[in-house]
Motif scaffolding. Structure first.
Motif, PDB file in Angstrom:
ATOM      1  N   LEU A   8     -54.862 -44.817  74.142  1.00  0.00           N
ATOM      2  CA  LEU A   8     -56.270 -45.153  73.977  1.00  0.00           C
ATOM      3  C   LEU A   8     -56.959 -44.164  73.034  1.00  0.00           C
ATOM      4  N   GLU A   9     -56.612 -42.895  73.168  1.00  0.00           N
ATOM      5  CA  GLU A   9     -57.178 -41.862  72.285  1.00  0.00           C
ATOM      6  C   GLU A   9     -56.820 -42.138  70.821  1.00  0.00           C
ATOM      7  N   LEU A  10     -55.560 -42.525  70.582  1.00  0.00           N
ATOM      8  CA  LEU A  10     -55.106 -42.788  69.209  1.00  0.00           C
ATOM      9  C   LEU A  10     -55.780 -44.026  68.627  1.00  0.00           C
TER      10      LEU A  10
ATOM     11  N   GLU B 165     -56.143 -54.212  70.366  1.00  0.00           N
ATOM     12  CA  GLU B 165     -55.187 -53.323  71.041  1.00  0.00           C
ATOM     13  C   GLU B 165     -55.879 -52.487  72.110  1.00  0.00           C
ATOM     14  N   ILE B 166     -57.093 -52.032  71.821  1.00  0.00           N
ATOM     15  CA  ILE B 166     -57.847 -51.263  72.827  1.00  0.00           C
ATOM     16  C   ILE B 166     -58.124 -52.144  74.045  1.00  0.00           C
ATOM     17  N   GLY B 167     -58.483 -53.399  73.786  1.00  0.00           N
ATOM     18  CA  GLY B 167     -58.698 -54.334  74.891  1.00  0.00           C
ATOM     19  C   GLY B 167     -57.466 -54.497  75.755  1.00  0.00           C
TER      20      GLY B 167
ATOM     21  N   ALA C 295     -62.295 -54.128  78.690  1.00  0.00           N
ATOM     22  CA  ALA C 295     -61.329 -54.968  77.969  1.00  0.00           C
ATOM     23  C   ALA C 295     -62.029 -56.175  77.355  1.00  0.00           C
ATOM     24  N   GLN C 296     -62.903 -56.820  78.140  1.00  0.00           N
ATOM     25  CA  GLN C 296     -63.588 -58.016  77.646  1.00  0.00           C
ATOM     26  C   GLN C 296     -64.498 -57.682  76.469  1.00  0.00           C
ATOM     27  N   ILE C 297     -65.186 -56.540  76.529  1.00  0.00           N
ATOM     28  CA  ILE C 297     -66.077 -56.124  75.428  1.00  0.00           C
ATOM     29  C   ILE C 297     -65.293 -56.001  74.129  1.00  0.00           C
ATOM     30  N   PHE C 298     -64.139 -55.323  74.176  1.00  0.00           N
ATOM     31  CA  PHE C 298     -63.374 -55.079  72.953  1.00  0.00           C
ATOM     32  C   PHE C 298     -62.670 -56.338  72.454  1.00  0.00           C
ATOM     33  N   LEU C 299     -62.169 -57.160  73.365  1.00  0.00           N
ATOM     34  CA  LEU C 299     -61.493 -58.380  72.930  1.00  0.00           C
ATOM     35  C   LEU C 299     -62.486 -59.360  72.305  1.00  0.00           C
ATOM     36  N   GLN C 300     -63.670 -59.480  72.886  1.00  0.00           N
ATOM     37  CA  GLN C 300     -64.672 -60.380  72.309  1.00  0.00           C
ATOM     38  C   GLN C 300     -65.192 -59.849  70.974  1.00  0.00           C
ATOM     39  N   ARG C 301     -65.295 -58.536  70.858  1.00  0.00           N
ATOM     40  CA  ARG C 301     -65.684 -57.957  69.566  1.00  0.00           C
ATOM     41  C   ARG C 301     -64.612 -58.252  68.515  1.00  0.00           C
TER      42      ARG C 301
ATOM     43  N   ILE D  29     -53.827 -64.397  68.678  1.00  0.00           N
ATOM     44  CA  ILE D  29     -53.349 -63.351  69.590  1.00  0.00           C
ATOM     45  C   ILE D  29     -54.504 -62.819  70.435  1.00  0.00           C
ATOM     46  N   THR D  30     -55.665 -62.639  69.801  1.00  0.00           N
ATOM     47  CA  THR D  30     -56.835 -62.169  70.558  1.00  0.00           C
ATOM     48  C   THR D  30     -57.253 -63.201  71.605  1.00  0.00           C
ATOM     49  N   LEU D  31     -57.251 -64.487  71.247  1.00  0.00           N
ATOM     50  CA  LEU D  31     -57.546 -65.545  72.228  1.00  0.00           C
ATOM     51  C   LEU D  31     -56.565 -65.491  73.391  1.00  0.00           C
ATOM     52  N   SER D  32     -55.289 -65.283  73.055  1.00  0.00           N
ATOM     53  CA  SER D  32     -54.261 -65.195  74.096  1.00  0.00           C
ATOM     54  C   SER D  32     -54.522 -63.998  75.007  1.00  0.00           C
ATOM     55  N   ASN D  33     -54.912 -62.871  74.416  1.00  0.00           N
ATOM     56  CA  ASN D  33     -55.190 -61.681  75.226  1.00  0.00           C
ATOM     57  C   ASN D  33     -56.409 -61.884  76.118  1.00  0.00           C
ATOM     58  N   LEU D  34     -57.413 -62.608  75.617  1.00  0.00           N
ATOM     59  CA  LEU D  34     -58.552 -62.957  76.475  1.00  0.00           C
ATOM     60  C   LEU D  34     -58.100 -63.824  77.645  1.00  0.00           C
ATOM     61  N   GLY D  35     -57.156 -64.704  77.367  1.00  0.00           N
ATOM     62  CA  GLY D  35     -56.577 -65.500  78.448  1.00  0.00           C
ATOM     63  C   GLY D  35     -55.920 -64.622  79.498  1.00  0.00           C
ATOM     64  N   HIS D  36     -55.159 -63.599  79.051  1.00  0.00           N
ATOM     65  CA  HIS D  36     -54.522 -62.671  79.996  1.00  0.00           C
ATOM     66  C   HIS D  36     -55.573 -61.938  80.823  1.00  0.00           C
TER      67      HIS D  36
END
Length: 626
Positions: free
Chosen positions: A356-358, A382-384, A396-402, A423-430
């Motif tokens: 997360l730091e990186l 990736e942060i999400g 997670a939701q804040i970063f994925l939606q951004r 991929i971002t849509l898929s991660n929001l699904g997760h």
């Protein structure tokens, strides 16, 4: 005196005592000017040649210019004028005065045409030199014209089977390659190679140099198999040569490493990359190419990351980042790719806080180039993902939606951009799946399927698998099976049968059949999963989970001895594992296995007592309850 000087001069020249010869020639020239009242042309020419050999370019040009001023207008001296003009052009080329060098050589070509005609071999040589300098000066159109004319002249003179013609073809291929005309580059390289093999033999080192250029032309057209064939044959010739020059081999090994990586032959890829890296680090001719060494460190890290050797990946990514930061500065945009790779390796190691730091470091650098920089969304994604693993679902939701907003604002039709959005849509699904918001999760996954630009892709297969998970959670087991079987077929086609991703889908199919009460099919899929988990070198904890589910089926079908043997083995395996970052998961599984092992033991006792019981039926009922 003049006779004595001349004798000494010749002896000095033969012995390559250039400085001594230079002293005598200067003395001779002074005598000729003072005593004989003229400058001897031969002395001027020798002085120019010696100064050129001693890298005294300005003085050499001075002597040649004086010689040209005397002979330029003499009709009998045309050949000598051409010779001096070529010497002057060579000096100007060495000083990178390309325009002046071209002008001098074009003057030589005019003189050659005037007394030799348009089809003389000497004119072809001059045109080849001119074309080479045009190429160096990035005037590719004139470079092609000159070298093509030289090739034509050589063909007219029936010299197309000589090695010098092969060199011309190779030079023309180089020019075409530099302007991305790879078809013509390949055509000329192949002709050069054919002539070289006939004139020099198939094992000559010059064939290696043409093969590597031919391979590069195929490589840059993504014709990787043709490129690999050229590189392999060139490597065989290079190894037979006694004067190994690793500086020319290093780029070949680097490209071979990339080709093997795309072919998923990771052992070969790693060997090639490491061999190339050794050349860059040890060969003096490659000193100063820090950017290429940095790229190789990153590529080696990519291989280790892909084969899940995260410790080695971290080591090479850190080397790449250190070198890139020293070259460009710590906050340069080009460092962020390596920072993200390093973050991904730490995710693999379970060092989520470090990862997360990186990623936040990379995000900070990229935001300095604009909040809507094209790579900001990717880092947010990736942060999400890391926040999902940390169970910080709000973050997670804040970063994925951004990430999703940024990608939609850029509105690119580039396939890689579209895939990143999916991929971002898929991660929001997760994320929604983890939050048990199953209808929203399904909505995200359906968006991925509707927007995917290929009917068969790993992303599509993964999304179908995720939709199967949602259906399992909502109790729609028939739908879950349909999703899993579609995912399984696609994964087998793309990844092959023995792959961890295939294993996970097989395992889930077994779980669905168990939930449906079809223990026979569940047992088949679980046992197949156990066998595969050993073949694909899975994490011990993942193998234990698969075996635990197989043991549950043995319990459900009253195979108590098989169940107890399985749980005993799982327990001893888990107890032997060293400390892990996910120790909570490990301890939870250990407790589960201990409970199941006790149930299997109790079942065995009930069955054992049934042998002495008057009612076998009541014993069977007790065993099933147990």
């Amino acid at each position: 005196i003049f006779s004595s000087v001349s004798v000494n001069t010749c002896a000095s020249q033969v012995q390559y005592e250039y400085h001594l010869a230079l002293r005598f020639f200067r003395e001779a020239l002074a005598l000729q000017e003072d005593v004989l009242y003229f400058m001897h042309l031969g002395t001027l020419h020798y002085l120019g040649s010696l100064c050129a050999r001693l890298n005294m370019s300005d003085e050499a040009l001075e002597y040649f210019t004086k010689e040209l001023n005397i002979i330029r207008n003499d009709p009998k001296q045309k050949e000598k004028v051409v010779e001096v003009l070529r010497a002057v052009a060579a000096l100007m080329y060495g000083k990178k005065q390309f325009v002046n060098a071209i002008q001098v050589l074009e003057e030589a070509s005019v003189i050659l045409r005037s007394f030799l005609g348009n089809d003389d071999v000497d004119l072809a040589r001059n045109l080849a030199r001119t074309g080479h300098i045009y190429h160096k000066n990035n005037d590719h159109e004139n470079a092609v014209a000159c070298v093509k004319e030289a090739v034509r002249i050589m063909r007219v003179n029936c010299r197309s089977q000589e090695y010098t013609f092969a060199k011309l073809c190779r030079r023309l291929g180089n020019i075409y390659a530099s302007i991305n005309d790879y078809d013509n580059a390949v055509k000329n390289y192949e002709e050069a190679l054919n002539i070289q093999q006939q004139t020099l033999g198939k094992e000559h080192i010059e064939n290696f140099h043409t093969l590597r250029r031919l391979g590069n032309a195929h490589f840059l057209q993504n014709k990787f198999q043709l490129a690999l064939s050229c590189y392999v044959e060139g490597l065989r010739i290079w190894r037979q040569d006694t004067n190994h020059n690793r500086s020319k081999l290093a780029p070949v090994m680097r490209n071979m490493g990339f080709i093997f990586f795309t072919q998923k032959k990771y052992d070969f890829s790693l060997r090639c990359y490491l061999d190339a890296l050794k050349s860059y680090e040890t060969d003096e001719n490659l000193n100063g190419r820090s950017d290429e060494i940095c790229e190789l460190y990153n590529n080696v890290g990519n291989v280790y990351l892909t084969i899940n050797d995260f410790d080695e990946a971290v080591k090479y990514y850190e080397s790449a980042l250190s070198m890139k930061s020293s070259l460009l500065g710590n906050n340069h945009i080009d460092t962020t790719g390596t920072i993200c790779n390093l973050g991904q390796a730490h995710v693999g190691l379970g060092n989520l806080d470090k990862a997360l730091e990186l990623y936040n470091q990379a995000l900070s650098i990229r935001e300095k180039h604009g909040k809507n920089h094209k790579d900001v969304g990717q880092v947010c994604n990736e942060i999400g993902n890391i926040y999902i693993k940390l169970k910080r679902y709000g973050d997670a939701q804040i970063f994925l939606q951004r990430s999703l907003r940024g990608k939609r604002q850029s509105a690119s039709n580039d396939p890689s951009h579209i895939e990143n959005e999916l991929i971002t849509l898929s991660n929001l699904g997760h994320l929604f799946f983890k939050k048990e918001q199953y209808s929203k999760a399904l909505e995200m996954y359906e968006s991925v399927l509707s927007k995917a630009y290929t009917t068969e892709s790993l992303l599509r297969a993964s999304t179908l698998h995720s939709m199967g998970n949602v259906s399992m959670k909502t109790g729609e087991l028939d739908s879950a099976l349909r999703y899993f079987f579609r995912s399984l077929a696609m994964k087998k086609k793309i990844l092959g049968y023995n792959h961890k991703s295939v294993l996970r889908t097989l395992h889930n199919i077994g779980i669905v059949y168990r939930e449906m009460g079809d223990f026979g099919k569940a047992e088949d899929y679980f046992e197949e999963s156990v066998l595969m988990s050993n073949r694909v070198n899975c994490d011990p904890l993942e193998i234990a989970r698969v075996m635990t589910d197989a043991g549950r089926v043995y319990l459900a079908t009253n195979q108590f001895l098989q169940a107890k043997t399985t749980f005993d083995y799982i327990g001893s395996t888990l107890n032997a594992l060293p400390f892990r970052e996910d120790s909570d998961n490990l301890e939870h599984l250990k407790k589960t296995v201990r409970k199941l092992e006790k149930a299997a033991s109790a079942g065995l006792q009930v069955l054992s007592s049934a042998k002495n019981s008057s009612s076998a039926n009541s014993s069977q009922v007790e065993a099933e309850e147990c």
